[in-house]
Design a protein around this motif. Sequence first.
Motif, PDB file in Angstrom:
ATOM      1  N   VAL A   1       8.654   1.005   2.297  1.00  0.00           N
ATOM      2  CA  VAL A   1       7.911   1.212   3.551  1.00  0.00           C
ATOM      3  C   VAL A   1       6.410   1.146   3.311  1.00  0.00           C
ATOM      4  O   VAL A   1       5.669   0.463   4.047  1.00  0.00           O
ATOM      5  N   ILE A   2       5.925   1.852   2.288  1.00  0.00           N
ATOM      6  CA  ILE A   2       4.485   1.857   2.008  1.00  0.00           C
ATOM      7  C   ILE A   2       3.995   0.449   1.671  1.00  0.00           C
ATOM      8  O   ILE A   2       2.927   0.013   2.138  1.00  0.00           O
ATOM      9  N   ALA A   3       4.777  -0.287   0.883  1.00  0.00           N
ATOM     10  CA  ALA A   3       4.381  -1.642   0.495  1.00  0.00           C
ATOM     11  C   ALA A   3       4.254  -2.544   1.714  1.00  0.00           C
ATOM     12  O   ALA A   3       3.285  -3.305   1.848  1.00  0.00           O
TER      13      ALA A   3
ATOM     14  N   LEU B   1      10.801   4.809   0.149  1.00  0.00           N
ATOM     15  CA  LEU B   1       9.395   5.160   0.324  1.00  0.00           C
ATOM     16  C   LEU B   1       8.493   4.040  -0.192  1.00  0.00           C
ATOM     17  O   LEU B   1       7.526   3.641   0.465  1.00  0.00           O
ATOM     18  N   HIS B   2       8.831   3.519  -1.353  1.00  0.00           N
ATOM     19  CA  HIS B   2       8.065   2.417  -1.940  1.00  0.00           C
ATOM     20  C   HIS B   2       8.099   1.195  -1.026  1.00  0.00           C
ATOM     21  O   HIS B   2       7.066   0.537  -0.806  1.00  0.00           O
TER      22      HIS B   2
ATOM     23  N   VAL C   1       3.745  -1.693   4.886  1.00  0.00           N
ATOM     24  CA  VAL C   1       2.602  -1.304   5.721  1.00  0.00           C
ATOM     25  C   VAL C   1       1.301  -1.816   5.108  1.00  0.00           C
ATOM     26  O   VAL C   1       0.418  -2.324   5.805  1.00  0.00           O
ATOM     27  N   ALA C   2       1.187  -1.704   3.789  1.00  0.00           N
ATOM     28  CA  ALA C   2      -0.004  -2.231   3.108  1.00  0.00           C
ATOM     29  C   ALA C   2      -0.119  -3.732   3.314  1.00  0.00           C
ATOM     30  O   ALA C   2      -1.206  -4.257   3.613  1.00  0.00           O
TER      31      ALA C   2
ATOM     32  N   LEU D   1      -2.954   2.343   0.578  1.00  0.00           N
ATOM     33  CA  LEU D   1      -1.496   2.169   0.598  1.00  0.00           C
ATOM     34  C   LEU D   1      -1.016   1.293  -0.555  1.00  0.00           C
ATOM     35  O   LEU D   1       0.070   1.517  -1.102  1.00  0.00           O
TER      36      LEU D   1
ATOM     37  N   LEU E   1      -0.772   3.472  -3.536  1.00  0.00           N
ATOM     38  CA  LEU E   1       0.468   4.250  -3.484  1.00  0.00           C
ATOM     39  C   LEU E   1       1.685   3.379  -3.769  1.00  0.00           C
ATOM     40  O   LEU E   1       2.661   3.835  -4.387  1.00  0.00           O
ATOM     41  N   THR E   2       1.637   2.123  -3.318  1.00  0.00           N
ATOM     42  CA  THR E   2       2.745   1.201  -3.587  1.00  0.00           C
ATOM     43  C   THR E   2       2.929   0.975  -5.082  1.00  0.00           C
ATOM     44  O   THR E   2       4.046   1.039  -5.604  1.00  0.00           O
TER      45      THR E   2
ATOM     46  N   SER F   1       4.148   4.299  -6.728  1.00  0.00           N
ATOM     47  CA  SER F   1       5.571   4.558  -6.462  1.00  0.00           C
ATOM     48  C   SER F   1       6.448   3.535  -7.155  1.00  0.00           C
ATOM     49  O   SER F   1       7.582   3.841  -7.564  1.00  0.00           O
TER      50      SER F   1
END
Length: 317
Positions: free
Chosen positions: A164-166, A161-162, A168-169, A234, A237-238, A241
Motif C-alpha cells: 500500500v505504501i509503495a 503495508l509495504h 501511494v508513493a 512514503l 517507508l517503502t 518496510s
Amino acid sequence: MAIVLYALTALLYCGLAFHGWATRNPALAAAGGAAIGHQGGQPGRPGGGAAAVLVPGPGNGRAADGQPAWWHAVVLGALASHGWLLHETIFPADSMIFGFAFALSAMLWLGVGIYWIESFFFSLAGLGLIVFPVAMLASLMPLAFPGALILGYAARPLFKLHFVIANVAYGLFTLAAFHAFLMLLAERRLHGFNRPADADAASGQWLGRWLDLLPPLLTLEKLLFRLIAAGFVLLTLTIASGFLFSEQLFARAFRVDHKTVFAILSWAMFGGILIGRHFRGWRGRTALRWVIASFGILLLAYVGSRFVIEVVLHRFS
C-alpha cells in the motif's frame, strides 16, 4: 464482474477526457472573444483573459478549478470503479496476481485520486486533459498484459503495508511527473512569446490554449515540491518496510537486485532534489528535468523490470 468494471472505468475516464477537451478549448475561444468585445474591440492575445473567466470563485458553486459539483461526483465514481477493479483483479480469492500493467494501473488510479483532491484547491483543468486519457489506457492494460505473479506471502500484514505504501508513493510521483512535464511545456511557451505571431500560429494554437488552463508556474512549482516531499517520505517507508519484509521472508534485509538498486537510486535522486531545493534554491528546467529523470528511474525499479520479464523475456515468476 471484472469485464463490467473494465468497461465502466474506461467509459467514465473517456467521458471525463472528452468533457475536458470539448468544453475547455471552445470556452477559451469564446471567453477570449467576449473579453475583446468588453474592451471595445481592442485586440488582445487569445486566452489572456480566458483563464480568469474559466476559473470562477467558490461563490459560483464551483471548486477552485471551475468544475461543477457533478464533475467531481463523476471523478469520484471513476475512482471507485477503478479501485474496485484493481481489488478484484489483483486479489482474487486468497491469492495475489500482479505485474507491470497492474502497477501502472494502480499508479494512475492514485494519481487521479490525488489530482481530484488537488482540484478542490487549485485550478488544474489543463492537467486533467492528460491525466484522464492516460488513466483510461492504464486501466485497460491488464487486459493485454494479465501478469502471472502469484504471491504466496500476499496475506502477510507487513507485505500488505509495504504494498500500500509503495503504491501511494508511486501515485504521488506519477502526478509529480505530470506536473513537471506540463511545467516544462509552459516554461518553453513562456520563453517563446518573443516569436513572430505567424510562427506562434504555425506551432499550433491548441497547445497554447491548453497551457493557458494551467495555474501560474509558481503555483505549479509549489504543488510539485509538495508532491515530491510527500512521495519521498512514503518511498523511504517503502524501502524500509521492504527491508523488514525481506528479512522475515529471506533472512536477508538487503538483496542486491535491479529492483532494489533502482529504488535506492531514485530515492537518492529525489532526496537530492529536495536538498538542492532547500539549500540551493533549485528551480526551473534543471529541477524539472531531474524530477522526470528520477521518476524514470523509479519506474525501472518495478514496472520496467516486470515489463522485461513478462513481455520481453516472456517469463513469469
